[in-house]
Design an enzyme around this catalytic site. Structure first.
Site, PDB file in Angstrom:
ATOM      1  N   VAL A   1       0.835  -1.210   0.000  1.00 40.87           N
ATOM      2  CA  VAL A   1       0.000   0.000   0.000  1.00 40.87           C
ATOM      3  C   VAL A   1       0.869   1.259   0.000  1.00 40.87           C
TER       4      VAL A   1
ATOM      5  N   GLN B   1      10.080   0.583   9.026  1.00 44.72           N
ATOM      6  CA  GLN B   1      10.912   0.099  10.139  1.00 44.72           C
ATOM      7  C   GLN B   1      11.825  -1.057   9.718  1.00 44.72           C
TER       8      GLN B   1
ATOM      9  N   THR C   1       2.701  -7.925   3.434  1.00 47.07           N
ATOM     10  CA  THR C   1       3.028  -8.010   2.013  1.00 47.07           C
ATOM     11  C   THR C   1       4.156  -9.004   1.748  1.00 47.07           C
TER      12      THR C   1
ATOM     13  N   LEU D   1      -3.051 -13.889  -4.214  1.00 48.94           N
ATOM     14  CA  LEU D   1      -4.194 -14.270  -5.053  1.00 48.94           C
ATOM     15  C   LEU D   1      -5.090 -13.054  -5.266  1.00 48.94           C
TER      16      LEU D   1
ATOM     17  N   VAL E   1       8.681   4.454  13.319  1.00 54.66           N
ATOM     18  CA  VAL E   1       7.865   5.602  13.733  1.00 54.66           C
ATOM     19  C   VAL E   1       7.439   5.403  15.174  1.00 54.66           C
TER      20      VAL E   1
ATOM     21  N   HIS F   1      -3.746 -16.017  10.133  1.00 56.72           N
ATOM     22  CA  HIS F   1      -4.392 -16.834   9.097  1.00 56.72           C
ATOM     23  C   HIS F   1      -3.327 -17.791   8.589  1.00 56.72           C
TER      24      HIS F   1
ATOM     25  N   TYR G   1      -8.146 -21.951   0.023  1.00 54.40           N
ATOM     26  CA  TYR G   1      -7.738 -21.514  -1.308  1.00 54.40           C
ATOM     27  C   TYR G   1      -6.366 -22.096  -1.646  1.00 54.40           C
TER      28      TYR G   1
ATOM     29  N   ASP H   1     -28.876  13.035   0.486  1.00 56.93           N
ATOM     30  CA  ASP H   1     -30.113  13.806   0.354  1.00 56.93           C
ATOM     31  C   ASP H   1     -30.704  13.973   1.742  1.00 56.93           C
TER      32      ASP H   1
ATOM     33  N   GLU I   1     -43.970  12.332  10.540  1.00 58.20           N
ATOM     34  CA  GLU I   1     -42.914  11.801  11.389  1.00 58.20           C
ATOM     35  C   GLU I   1     -43.027  12.561  12.702  1.00 58.20           C
ATOM     36  N   LEU I   2     -43.015  11.834  13.802  1.00 53.40           N
ATOM     37  CA  LEU I   2     -43.191  12.442  15.118  1.00 53.40           C
ATOM     38  C   LEU I   2     -41.969  12.108  15.967  1.00 53.40           C
TER      39      LEU I   2
HETATM   40  P1  FAD Z   1       2.080  -4.355   5.246  1.00 50.53           P
HETATM   41  O1  FAD Z   1       2.575  -5.170   4.142  1.00 50.53           O
HETATM   42  O2  FAD Z   1       1.950  -5.007   6.579  1.00 50.53           O
HETATM   43  O3  FAD Z   1       3.023  -3.099   5.331  1.00 50.53           O
HETATM   44  C1  FAD Z   1       3.018  -2.224   6.452  1.00 50.53           C
HETATM   45  C2  FAD Z   1       4.433  -1.781   6.673  1.00 50.53           C
HETATM   46  O4  FAD Z   1       4.430  -0.797   7.686  1.00 50.53           O
HETATM   47  C3  FAD Z   1       5.307  -2.911   7.151  1.00 50.53           C
HETATM   48  O5  FAD Z   1       6.339  -3.103   6.244  1.00 50.53           O
HETATM   49  C4  FAD Z   1       5.761  -2.468   8.514  1.00 50.53           C
HETATM   50  O6  FAD Z   1       7.086  -2.837   8.794  1.00 50.53           O
HETATM   51  C5  FAD Z   1       5.602  -0.967   8.441  1.00 50.53           C
HETATM   52  N1  FAD Z   1       5.407  -0.381   9.754  1.00 50.53           N
HETATM   53  C6  FAD Z   1       4.457  -0.734  10.667  1.00 50.53           C
HETATM   54  N2  FAD Z   1       4.617  -0.011  11.780  1.00 50.53           N
HETATM   55  C7  FAD Z   1       5.672   0.819  11.559  1.00 50.53           C
HETATM   56  C8  FAD Z   1       6.310   1.804  12.345  1.00 50.53           C
HETATM   57  N3  FAD Z   1       5.919   2.081  13.595  1.00 50.53           N
HETATM   58  N4  FAD Z   1       7.352   2.464  11.796  1.00 50.53           N
HETATM   59  C9  FAD Z   1       7.780   2.202  10.531  1.00 50.53           C
HETATM   60  N5  FAD Z   1       7.195   1.257   9.763  1.00 50.53           N
HETATM   61  C10 FAD Z   1       6.165   0.587  10.270  1.00 50.53           C
HETATM   62  N6  FAD Z   1      -4.028 -10.447   0.177  1.00 50.53           N
HETATM   63  C11 FAD Z   1      -4.412 -10.687  -1.087  1.00 50.53           C
HETATM   64  O7  FAD Z   1      -4.855  -9.780  -1.776  1.00 50.53           O
HETATM   65  N7  FAD Z   1      -4.336 -11.930  -1.631  1.00 50.53           N
HETATM   66  C12 FAD Z   1      -3.862 -12.966  -0.920  1.00 50.53           C
HETATM   67  O8  FAD Z   1      -3.807 -14.076  -1.422  1.00 50.53           O
HETATM   68  C13 FAD Z   1      -3.464 -12.754   0.411  1.00 50.53           C
HETATM   69  N8  FAD Z   1      -3.034 -13.768   1.163  1.00 50.53           N
HETATM   70  C14 FAD Z   1      -2.584 -13.532   2.417  1.00 50.53           C
HETATM   71  C15 FAD Z   1      -2.072 -14.589   3.132  1.00 50.53           C
HETATM   72  C16 FAD Z   1      -1.564 -14.388   4.387  1.00 50.53           C
HETATM   73  C17 FAD Z   1      -1.011 -15.550   5.158  1.00 50.53           C
HETATM   74  C18 FAD Z   1      -1.614 -13.090   4.961  1.00 50.53           C
HETATM   75  C19 FAD Z   1      -1.074 -12.836   6.329  1.00 50.53           C
HETATM   76  C20 FAD Z   1      -2.137 -12.043   4.248  1.00 50.53           C
HETATM   77  C21 FAD Z   1      -2.636 -12.254   2.980  1.00 50.53           C
HETATM   78  N9  FAD Z   1      -3.187 -11.225   2.228  1.00 50.53           N
HETATM   79  C22 FAD Z   1      -3.553 -11.447   0.938  1.00 50.53           C
HETATM   80  C23 FAD Z   1      -3.371  -9.890   2.813  1.00 50.53           C
HETATM   81  C24 FAD Z   1      -2.246  -8.956   2.392  1.00 50.53           C
HETATM   82  O9  FAD Z   1      -1.021  -9.582   2.627  1.00 50.53           O
HETATM   83  C25 FAD Z   1      -2.286  -7.661   3.159  1.00 50.53           C
HETATM   84  O10 FAD Z   1      -3.597  -7.179   3.230  1.00 50.53           O
HETATM   85  C26 FAD Z   1      -1.413  -6.602   2.492  1.00 50.53           C
HETATM   86  O11 FAD Z   1      -0.147  -7.109   2.228  1.00 50.53           O
HETATM   87  C27 FAD Z   1      -1.305  -5.390   3.384  1.00 50.53           C
HETATM   88  O12 FAD Z   1      -0.394  -4.485   2.819  1.00 50.53           O
HETATM   89  P2  FAD Z   1       0.019  -3.176   3.600  1.00 50.53           P
HETATM   90  O13 FAD Z   1       0.969  -2.438   2.764  1.00 50.53           O
HETATM   91  O14 FAD Z   1      -1.212  -2.475   4.045  1.00 50.53           O
HETATM   92  O15 FAD Z   1       0.655  -3.705   4.952  1.00 50.53           O
HETATM   93  N1  THG Z   2     -37.278  11.461   6.607  1.00 52.19           N
HETATM   94  C1  THG Z   2     -36.593  12.539   7.020  1.00 52.19           C
HETATM   95  N2  THG Z   2     -35.364  12.797   6.559  1.00 52.19           N
HETATM   96  C2  THG Z   2     -34.779  11.976   5.660  1.00 52.19           C
HETATM   97  C3  THG Z   2     -35.470  10.854   5.176  1.00 52.19           C
HETATM   98  C4  THG Z   2     -36.753  10.599   5.687  1.00 52.19           C
HETATM   99  N3  THG Z   2     -33.522  12.225   5.245  1.00 52.19           N
HETATM  100  C5  THG Z   2     -32.794  11.223   4.539  1.00 52.19           C
HETATM  101  C6  THG Z   2     -33.667  10.495   3.558  1.00 52.19           C
HETATM  102  N4  THG Z   2     -34.882  10.033   4.238  1.00 52.19           N
HETATM  103  C7  THG Z   2     -34.043  11.465   2.476  1.00 52.19           C
HETATM  104  N5  THG Z   2     -34.833  10.885   1.462  1.00 52.19           N
HETATM  105  C8  THG Z   2     -36.054  11.356   1.099  1.00 52.19           C
HETATM  106  C9  THG Z   2     -36.509  11.065  -0.153  1.00 52.19           C
HETATM  107  C10 THG Z   2     -37.732  11.617  -0.599  1.00 52.19           C
HETATM  108  C11 THG Z   2     -38.469  12.402   0.244  1.00 52.19           C
HETATM  109  C12 THG Z   2     -38.046  12.634   1.541  1.00 52.19           C
HETATM  110  C13 THG Z   2     -36.831  12.124   1.971  1.00 52.19           C
HETATM  111  C14 THG Z   2     -39.695  13.058  -0.252  1.00 52.19           C
HETATM  112  N6  THG Z   2     -39.676  13.529  -1.496  1.00 52.19           N
HETATM  113  C15 THG Z   2     -40.712  14.341  -2.062  1.00 52.19           C
HETATM  114  C16 THG Z   2     -40.921  13.961  -3.530  1.00 52.19           C
HETATM  115  O1  THG Z   2     -39.943  13.626  -4.195  1.00 52.19           O
HETATM  116  O2  THG Z   2     -42.047  14.036  -3.973  1.00 52.19           O
HETATM  117  C17 THG Z   2     -40.235  15.783  -1.997  1.00 52.19           C
HETATM  118  C18 THG Z   2     -41.198  16.734  -2.495  1.00 52.19           C
HETATM  119  C19 THG Z   2     -40.727  18.151  -2.291  1.00 52.19           C
HETATM  120  O3  THG Z   2     -39.533  18.452  -2.513  1.00 52.19           O
HETATM  121  O4  THG Z   2     -41.568  18.973  -1.919  1.00 52.19           O
HETATM  122  O5  THG Z   2     -40.661  13.224   0.473  1.00 52.19           O
HETATM  123  O6  THG Z   2     -37.411   9.584   5.363  1.00 52.19           O
HETATM  124  N7  THG Z   2     -37.114  13.342   7.939  1.00 52.19           N
END
Ligand code: FAD
Ligand code: THG
Length: 809
Positions: free
Chosen positions: A14, A35, A45, A51, A173, A224, A258, A543, A640-641
């Protein structure tokens, strides 16, 4: 060239990807602090098998993955691409999984991932070791494959460095420097680095970095298991010299497993074991800084059942054994999605946490766009670090939900399925009454929300309801139809407590809401306005209903916690914004007899003349002070009340008692959902998000031409919309869809369903879908549901009561 100084913490996939994306956008003053040694930083990572299965129920997550695939395919390290498109194969050994793979194939089509369902024979052709007699079939996705995570880190690091970034390894850090609510730098064991922006990309160590910054990072590190077999001659024959893998990555989700090839060995990952939450050892003062700090010793006993299951699926493994393994650490959040965005409490402090390799480049791009452009191109509301309610951020909640997510990671999950713990967490004051009525509760935002009441089941007897398929019959009852009907014909009580309510007050309140929203809120006290929150690009953030209760006092009906966040970020000191949801409660009283029910309880005039549509009044109903809003998301006469939580039961009982002679019932969210679809009212976050402009979402009526507001300039510049949120009616009165299904036009994918549900008044299933703008009413399309093509027709809106005769009376 931008001069912002950025420090990224962590050089995992990331952090490296983010440095690349930032420098590509001209933010070149980027320092990545790590670190560990850069060659093997030691985070997740370092040992991720990489996968990449792209298809995900979340469109955003799928887009993240698709970008990761595209990007890593274009990157090289040592002359080899960083992505191997070996394809993906998920196999089904149960009926339920096989059905779910059909649903998944639909999702893939909706989000644009290529895929096909295969027979057991075809699966075995792709994976000759498979015992095809166990299979119902499989889902093959030719563009899925293997990310080579460490090479991808190197390639992205090299590119970032060539644009001016620096990577400093062996820097731990230890603190985040801040002043006046902003970050100012990052403290390490080797000095302090001044910064305007700091991004925590520390993987499962995110919570530690968060603690240094005073920012919650709600993720749980869990172990895991991953193992490799001894060499298997069969695999080596398929893979040429130096070739890591040729067969598709394989998922056996019925047993939480998997598989991938490592040249002549098979790698096996398991989620079948007990959850193993990890308290990571402290980063500072770790005894051996070169030990791999993200792996724990392999616990063989935990893996034994997974090995047996692997042998069952791939019998040739019986001749082999587990040669090595480890328990690796990765991050789980309460909802399984990443944590992205800038903290509101500490400006300039960003999170890019809980991200899989699969989503790494896409998530990093989104964060980089957000930092450099002020907003990401994709809708990120599901990943926003501010998406959780207060009650969802306790360590206990994060631990329990993270653990559940681990256990359920490969389960077949129904879109309505709630987690079973911790429940009940938040309840409205009406909860005891709801339980007495046999409320069937699902959970949302921590709230227990009744979806229907068993007490109403007898009312459904005699209703002619089409047979439901097993999937759409889950979390449903015929009582729903009875509740919908009662709302249209008599009167029903709906619990509105979970609807977010914000109180906006102060001398600047009116000007603030006027500037922030699209409709005219400069009306006299007593007015309620339906209006939109847009971002600077004209995208819909939410909205709202805005009720002006006094000159400087407003009650805002909102959607997600992100609304509060957005408003707080834009508010000046002359405005006060408070989320009053938790301390208050509310009931929607809707139906043709709503006035007959409510009027006798108050001395105020609740007639149409005395209390008009979209008006507000503060009054008493019996003993209970209420804020009454005359509006209705279900499209019927009523109010609405709202009152404070302490008076909630009294409010319920008062209405219930008064309603007896009118045949009042309590109704749940399923009926609510059905009725709002009939009325054409959109649901933010499902039907439309910040990727959509008001006009294409059918909300242009809420945008005033004669005022300025955030997003106005962008709307004025916007090109005519090419897509439109379109109402569809399914042709077959018995057909059902639930949401996210692909829509085909002349056989080709043309869009996807947002929300859908049965319209009991219309006797048809309604589906809203994003489709080409040019489609006119009457156009025929097909919606794919579990592999079946269901005919549907584009309809004119609204589908129900277009003249508003039921609501303005
Ligand atoms: P990281 O790779 O953990 O990187 C974070 C970095 O921050 C680290 O290098 C760490 O050293 C650094 N850091 C942390 N704290 C500090 C600090 N205080 N100071 C300086 N540096 C710091 N994902 C998939 O998509 N597919 C898979 O198949 C998959 N398989 C997985 C299998 C396993 C066994 C595991 C454990 C994970 C798997 N994942 C998989 C998940 C994936 O590995 C992670 O979600 C991903 O790698 C996270 O990346 P990241 O960069 O967020 O974190
Ligand atoms: N009640 C109240 N607030 C809300 C909602 C609610 N906020 C979030 C969400 N729901 C908002 N969504 C809507 C969608 C439509 C309407 C109200 C809230 C609605 N529309 C009339 C129409 O389209 O005919 C408006 C007419 C006008 O503008 O005069 O009544 O459920 N409190």
């Amino acid at each position: 060239m931008n001069r912002s100084r950025v420090v990224v913490i962590g050089a995992g996939i990331v952090g490296c990807s983010l440095a690349d994306e930032l420098t590509a956008r001209g933010w070149t003053d980027v320092t990545v602090l790590e670190q560990g040694p850069l060659s093997a930083p030691g985070g997740s990572t370092s040992h991720a098998p990489g996968l990449v299965f792209q298809t995900n129920p979340s469109r955003t997550m799928t887009e993240f993955a698709a970008y990761t695939v595209r990007k890593l395919s274009s990157l090289e390290d040592g002359g080899r691409p960083c992505y191997q498109p070996v394809g993906g194969l998920e196999v089904a050994t149960t009926e339920a999984r096989w059905a779910d793979l059909h649903r998944k194939a639909g999702l893939a089509t909706s989000w644009g991932v290529r895929g096909a369902l295969l027979t057991p024979r075809q699966c075995a052709q792709l994976w000759p070791m498979l015992d095809e007699t166990l299979l119902h079939g499989g889902f093959h996705t030719p563009d899925d494959g293997l990310a080579r995570a460490l090479p991808a880190c190197r390639a992205q690091t090299a590119r970032a460095v060539s644009r001016g970034a620096r990577f400093l390894d062996r820097h731990t850090v230890t603190g985040i420097a801040r002043a006046d609510g902003r970050v100012t730098g990052v403290v390490t064991d080797r000095g302090t680095f001044p910064a305007d922006h700091v991004v925590s990309a520390a993987g499962f160590r995110g919570p530690e970095i968060g603690a240094m910054a005073g920012v919650d990072v709600p993720l749980l590190p869990l172990a895991h298991q991953y193992a490799r077999t001894a060499p298997l001659p069969g695999l080596a024959r398929g893979n040429g010299p130096g070739e890591e893998a040729t067969r598709p990555i394989l998922r056996f989700q019925d047993r939480d497993l998997y598989f991938r090839e490592h040249h002549d060995r098979l790698g096996i990952g398991s989620y079948a074991h007990r959850p193993m939450p990890v308290d990571p050892p402290p980063a500072v003062g770790r005894p051996d800084p070169h030990a791999m700090p993200s792996t724990l010793p392999f616990t063989e006993d935990d893996f034994a059942p997974s090995w047996q299951e692997s042998v069952t699926l791939l019998p040739a493994l019986g001749a082999s054994r587990v040669a090595e393994g480890f328990n690796g650490i990765l991050s789980f959040t309460p909802d399984g999605l990443p944590l992205l965005g800038e903290s509101r409490e500490l400006r300039g402090f960003w999170l890019a946490e809980a991200i899989w390799v699969t989503h790494s480049a896409g998530a990093a791009r989104a964060v980089a766009e957000w930092m450099t452009d002020g907003r990401p191109a994709l809708d990120l509301h599901e990943c926003d670090l501010h998406r959780f309610e207060d009650a969802q951020r306790s360590p206990a909640y994060v631990a329990e939900r993270g653990t559940r997510n681990f256990l359920e990671v490969y389960d077949v999950i129904h879109p309505l399925q709630p987690m079973d713990q911790p429940r009940p967490l938040r309840t409205s004051p009406f909860y005891p009454r709801q339980q007495q009525l046999g409320g069937y509760f699902l959970e949302g935002g921590g709230w227990e929300r009744p979806h229907w009441y068993e007490a109403n089941a007898p009312l459904a007897e005699g209703l002619r309801l089409p047979e439901r398929d097993a999937w759409s019959a889950r979390y449903w009852s015929p009582a729903v139809a009875a509740e919908a009907r009662a709302t249209r014909e008599t009167v029903a009580l709906y619990d509105m407590t979970p609807l977010r309510r914000l109180e906006v007050t102060g001398p600047g309140a009116l000007g603030f809401l006027d500037r922030m929203t699209t409709n005219n809120v400069r009306k006299k006290p007593g007015a309620v306005t339906y209006t939109l929150l847009l971002d600077e690009t004209g995208g819909i953030r939410s909205d709202l209903t805005v009720a002006r209760l006094g000159p400087d006092r407003f009650q805002v009906g909102a959607n997600s916690p992100a609304d509060l966040d957005w408003l707080l970020r834009h508010a000046q000191s002359d405005v006060r914004i408070r989320d009053i949801t938790s301390g208050t409660c509310g009931i929607g009283v809707w139906g043709p007899r709503a006035r007959d029910l409510v009027q006798p309880l108050t001395r105020d005039d609740f007639s149409h003349q005395g209390f008009g549509y979209f008006r507000a009044k503060e009054t008493y109903l019996g003993h209970v002070p209420v804020t009454a809003l005359r509006l209705s998301y279900v499209g019927e006469l009523g109010w609405e009340l709202y009152t404070t939580a302490d008076l909630g039961l009294r409010l319920w009982d008062t209405l219930w008692e008064a309603g007896r002679r009118h045949g009042v019932i309590a109704a749940g969210r399923s009926a609510f959902h059905s009725l709002r679809l009939e009325k054409g009212y959109r649901a933010w976050g499902v039907d439309m998000t910040d990727e959509h402009h008001p006009h294409e979402a059918g909300l242009g009526f809420a945008v005033r031409g004669d005022k300025d507001f955030v997003g106005r300039a962008a709307l004025d510049r916007a090109a005519p919309a090419t897509r439109r949120l379109t109402a569809l009616l399914l042709d077959d009165p018995a057909a059902q869809v639930l949401g996210k299904e692909p829509v085909r036009l002349d056989g080709a994918p043309a869009g996807y369903v947002t929300s859908a549900g049965y319209g009991y008044t219309l006797g048809r299933c309604i589906a809203y879908a994003w489709l080409p703008a040019a489609l006119t009413a009457g156009t025929g399309v097909h919606i794919e549901y579990f592999g079946e093509q269901l005919p549907a027709t584009v309809a004119d809106e609204p589908l129900f009561d277009p003249d508003m005769t039921r609501i303005r009376c």
